[in-house]
Enzyme design. Structure first.
Site, short mmCIF file in Angstrom:
data_model
loop_
_atom_site.label_atom_id
_atom_site.label_comp_id
_atom_site.label_asym_id
_atom_site.label_seq_id
_atom_site.Cartn_x
_atom_site.Cartn_y
_atom_site.Cartn_z
N GLU A 55 0.81 -1.22 0.00
CA GLU A 55 0.00 0.00 0.00
C GLU A 55 0.84 1.27 0.00
O GLU A 55 0.45 2.30 -0.56
CB GLU A 55 -0.96 0.00 1.19
CG GLU A 55 -2.01 1.09 1.13
CD GLU A 55 -3.11 0.91 2.15
OE1 GLU A 55 -3.91 1.84 2.29
OE2 GLU A 55 -3.19 -0.16 2.79
N GLY A 56 2.01 1.19 0.62
CA GLY A 56 2.89 2.35 0.60
C GLY A 56 3.31 2.71 -0.81
O GLY A 56 3.29 3.89 -1.20
N HIS A 57 3.70 1.71 -1.60
CA HIS A 57 4.05 1.96 -3.00
C HIS A 57 2.87 2.52 -3.78
O HIS A 57 3.03 3.44 -4.60
CB HIS A 57 4.50 0.66 -3.68
CG HIS A 57 5.73 0.05 -3.11
ND1 HIS A 57 5.75 -1.22 -2.57
CD2 HIS A 57 7.00 0.52 -3.01
CE1 HIS A 57 6.98 -1.49 -2.17
NE2 HIS A 57 7.76 -0.47 -2.41
#
Length: 289
Positions: free
Chosen positions: A35-37
């Site tokens: 999710e960070g990417h």
């Protein structure tokens, strides 16, 4: 979305787009997207005409005790996620494509690497700087996006862009957090149930430190003790470090002043978690990494 595997083809596409005055948003990764990417890709999509995602597991940034061969990879899943986020080009070179022969020039990062996670990973950021120098010259981005979860990496990249005069705008993107404040990470799945509950204390301790600084405390030792005591009393984790430095210079502070980072690393049974906040003399800037 087009998948490109050669440097020549990637450069050809970018040169054509630049000739059309298109802005290029670039998100370099080693794949196994989380999710960070995806947050980085969303931001890049909002701010640029073209979005380029690179997936390359860079052998130069792995130490002798870190197994390059077992780094998680799932290209089919990554490709699907990239398409969903509106990526225009997925640059997916092989190691042989990126490093066809031994380099005649070596990049050595001399500042910002001897503290925090870099202290125990000598040479790691040399490898990061080397691959990003190549990628920046291949993709020629207008803007490059990196997550603040690895604030030391962002600091090193800021130095790289400044020192080598890359015409690139560095965009640090705030960390994505769970409802209880835990920084999202693919490593979180390795926490035992009781450790997962305890892990929320990491952000809780940083929030308490922020509040104390805003209340007027400027002694780094006092703030570090506050954080350490909370983590030790409320978790079974083993503290790797609790540090306060100037940011992005990552220099020791006698008093908390100016832009600074409060960074922590805590080891649980099967996973090591990192977190941080970046402050401007009592006011958080840029959110939480």
């Amino acid at each position: 979305m087009r998948v490109i595997t050669t440097i020549k083809d990637m450069q050809t596409e970018i040169i054509n787009l630049k000739a059309q005055s298109k802005s290029i948003g670039f998100v370099p990764t080693m794949g196994f997207l989380h999710e960070g990417h995806l947050t980085l890709l969303k931001r890049a999509r909002e701010e640029n005409d073209i979005v380029v995602l690179s997936i390359f597991v860079n052998p130069l940034q792995f130490g002798p005790t870190e197994d390059f061969s077992t780094y998680p990879r799932d290209f089919d899943r990554d490709q699907s996620l990239a398409e969903c986020e509106g990526v225009d080009f997925l640059f997916y070179p092989s190691v042989e494509e990126m490093y066809p022969h031994s380099s005649s020039v070596r990049i050595i990062v001399q500042e910002r690497t001897d503290v925090l996670c870099g202290k125990s990973r000598p040479g790691h950021f040399d490898g990061v700087a080397a691959v990003l120098t190549k990628l920046f010259n291949i993709v020629l981005p207008t803007r490059a996006y990196f997550g603040k979860k690895d604030a030391q990496q962002v600091a090193v990249i800021e130095g790289l862009i400044t020192d080598f005069n890359f015409p690139i705008e560095l965009i640090p993107v705030d960390i994505v957090r769970e409802e209880d404040g835990l920084a999202k990470s693919s490593r979180n799945v390795n926490l035992l149930p009781n450790e997962r509950r305890q892990a929320a204390v990491l952000f809780k301790s940083l929030a308490a430190a922020k509040e104390t600084i805003e209340g007027g405390e400027r002694n780094p030792r006092t703030i570090k003790n506050l954080i350490s005591n909370m983590i030790c009393s409320e978790t079974n984790g083993e503290i790797d470090y609790v540090e306060i430095y100037s940011y992005p210079q990552l220099k020791t502070l006698e008093n908390i002043d100016g832009t600074c980072i409060i960074a922590i690393a805590v080891k649980f049974s099967k996973v090591r978690l990192i977190d941080n906040i970046i402050l401007e003399v009592g006011q958080e800037i840029g959110g939480v990494k």
